[in-house]
Design a protein around this motif. Structure first.
Motif, PDB file in Angstrom:
ATOM      1  N   ARG A  94       0.835  -1.212   0.000  1.00  0.00           N
ATOM      2  CA  ARG A  94       0.000   0.000   0.000  1.00  0.00           C
ATOM      3  C   ARG A  94       0.868   1.260   0.000  1.00  0.00           C
ATOM      4  O   ARG A  94       0.538   2.244  -0.674  1.00  0.00           O
ATOM      5  CB  ARG A  94      -0.945   0.005   1.196  1.00  0.00           C
ATOM      6  N   GLU A  98       0.599   4.215  -2.708  1.00  0.00           N
ATOM      7  CA  GLU A  98       0.300   5.595  -2.323  1.00  0.00           C
ATOM      8  C   GLU A  98       1.343   6.581  -2.838  1.00  0.00           C
ATOM      9  O   GLU A  98       1.062   7.777  -2.979  1.00  0.00           O
ATOM     10  CB  GLU A  98       0.166   5.689  -0.811  1.00  0.00           C
ATOM     11  N   ALA A 101      -0.193   6.701  -6.581  1.00  0.00           N
ATOM     12  CA  ALA A 101      -1.619   6.536  -6.870  1.00  0.00           C
ATOM     13  C   ALA A 101      -2.293   7.848  -7.260  1.00  0.00           C
ATOM     14  O   ALA A 101      -1.952   8.919  -6.768  1.00  0.00           O
ATOM     15  CB  ALA A 101      -2.329   5.933  -5.671  1.00  0.00           C
ATOM     16  N   HIS A 102      -3.269   7.705  -8.160  1.00  0.00           N
ATOM     17  CA  HIS A 102      -4.161   8.790  -8.550  1.00  0.00           C
ATOM     18  C   HIS A 102      -5.576   8.415  -8.117  1.00  0.00           C
ATOM     19  O   HIS A 102      -5.879   7.256  -7.866  1.00  0.00           O
ATOM     20  CB  HIS A 102      -4.142   8.991 -10.070  1.00  0.00           C
ATOM     21  N   ASP A 103      -6.440   9.398  -8.038  1.00  0.00           N
ATOM     22  CA  ASP A 103      -7.829   9.118  -7.679  1.00  0.00           C
ATOM     23  C   ASP A 103      -8.496   8.259  -8.740  1.00  0.00           C
ATOM     24  O   ASP A 103      -8.199   8.365  -9.934  1.00  0.00           O
ATOM     25  CB  ASP A 103      -8.610  10.422  -7.515  1.00  0.00           C
ATOM     26  N   ALA A 104      -9.453   7.432  -8.305  1.00  0.00           N
ATOM     27  CA  ALA A 104     -10.286   6.627  -9.210  1.00  0.00           C
ATOM     28  C   ALA A 104      -9.445   5.764 -10.153  1.00  0.00           C
ATOM     29  O   ALA A 104      -9.762   5.608 -11.325  1.00  0.00           O
ATOM     30  CB  ALA A 104     -11.222   7.529 -10.009  1.00  0.00           C
ATOM     31  N   THR A 105      -8.364   5.197  -9.625  1.00  0.00           N
ATOM     32  CA  THR A 105      -7.493   4.340 -10.432  1.00  0.00           C
ATOM     33  C   THR A 105      -7.970   2.894 -10.378  1.00  0.00           C
ATOM     34  O   THR A 105      -8.398   2.401  -9.337  1.00  0.00           O
ATOM     35  CB  THR A 105      -6.044   4.434  -9.920  1.00  0.00           C
TER      36      THR A 105
END
Length: 233
Positions: A94, A98, A101-105
């Motif tokens: 995780r 993080e 990471a991008h939103d809504a991936t």
């Protein structure tokens, strides 16, 4: 829940139960009567490294060096059926996610070969993603069988897996590819090719661990190349 996934869940639960019932030793150091001692668990703390998937312009984040205690713990998970220790590995995966990471991936785990699934009864990248709290989508699959990667040089591995993966259901979507261990580069490179061919926007690749030879340069300046994944997952 469909039958194959239900069966895999039951097998995983039974494996966890057996770990509690039978004598165990630490997966990292062999200490008796404990699945993972505090010292070995501390060695699984993430130290995220950024590099590139070989043959592409894609960022690759890896949380652990695949050597010493992390390597022994991973082998216990992959080869000894000790699924309970995936809980200790989830936070490291995780942390790597993080960092990119991008939103809504969409999180796309590398697929497991039928032979590996029959042998283990579970899919390692998916189990790690579950323990990391990542919702996955099975949008990658093996289109053909590949030979054992062991004994092949880097170019041989690339030829072996080239065109072995196909993707579906990701057109126009942001995707992060998830893997367990990164070694020489070939399988992740082919996964990126397959996803892009299907019209996905591949944001990054993330692995729990990478071999040390792919780890060092990028740890210093973020430009080094982390290698590619094993094919017989």
């Amino acid at each position: 829940m469909d039958a194959p996934r239900w069966s895999a869940t039951v097998r995983g639960a039974l494996a966890d139960a057996l770990t509690l019932l039978l004598p165990v030793e630490c997966a990292g150091c062999g200490a008796e009567d404990i699945a993972l001692c505090a010292t070995c668990e501390a060695a699984l703390a993430p130290a995220v490294v950024h590099g590139r998937v070989p043959g592409t312009d894609l960022a690759l984040a890896s949380a652990l060096r695949f050597e010493g205690i992390p390597a022994r713990v991973m082998r216990a998970l992959k080869e000894e059926g000790r699924t309970s220790i995936a809980r200790a590995l989830g936070p490291a995966l995780r942390a790597a996610v993080e960092s990119v990471a991008h939103d809504a991936t969409v999180f796309a785990p590398m697929p497991t070969s039928r032979a590996a699934f029959r042998r283990r009864g579970y899919r390692v990248p998916e189990l790690l993603a579950l323990r990391a709290g990542l919702p996955i989508r099975r949008c990658l699959r093996l289109a053909r069988a590949t030979a054992d990667q062991r004994g092949l040089d880097v170019e041989g591995r690339r030829r072996n897996v080239r065109g072995s993966l196909v993707a579906a259901g990701v057109r126009g979507l942001p995707v992060i590819v998830l893997d367990d261990v990164v070694t020489t580069g070939a399988s992740l490179e082919d996964a990126v090719r397959a996803l892009r061919a299907e019209g996905a926007h591949v944001v990054a690749a993330v692995a729990l661990a990478a071999t040390p030879r792919r780890y060092g340069a990028s740890a210093r300046d973020g430009t080094g190349g982390l290698g590619a994944s094993e094919t017989a997952r």
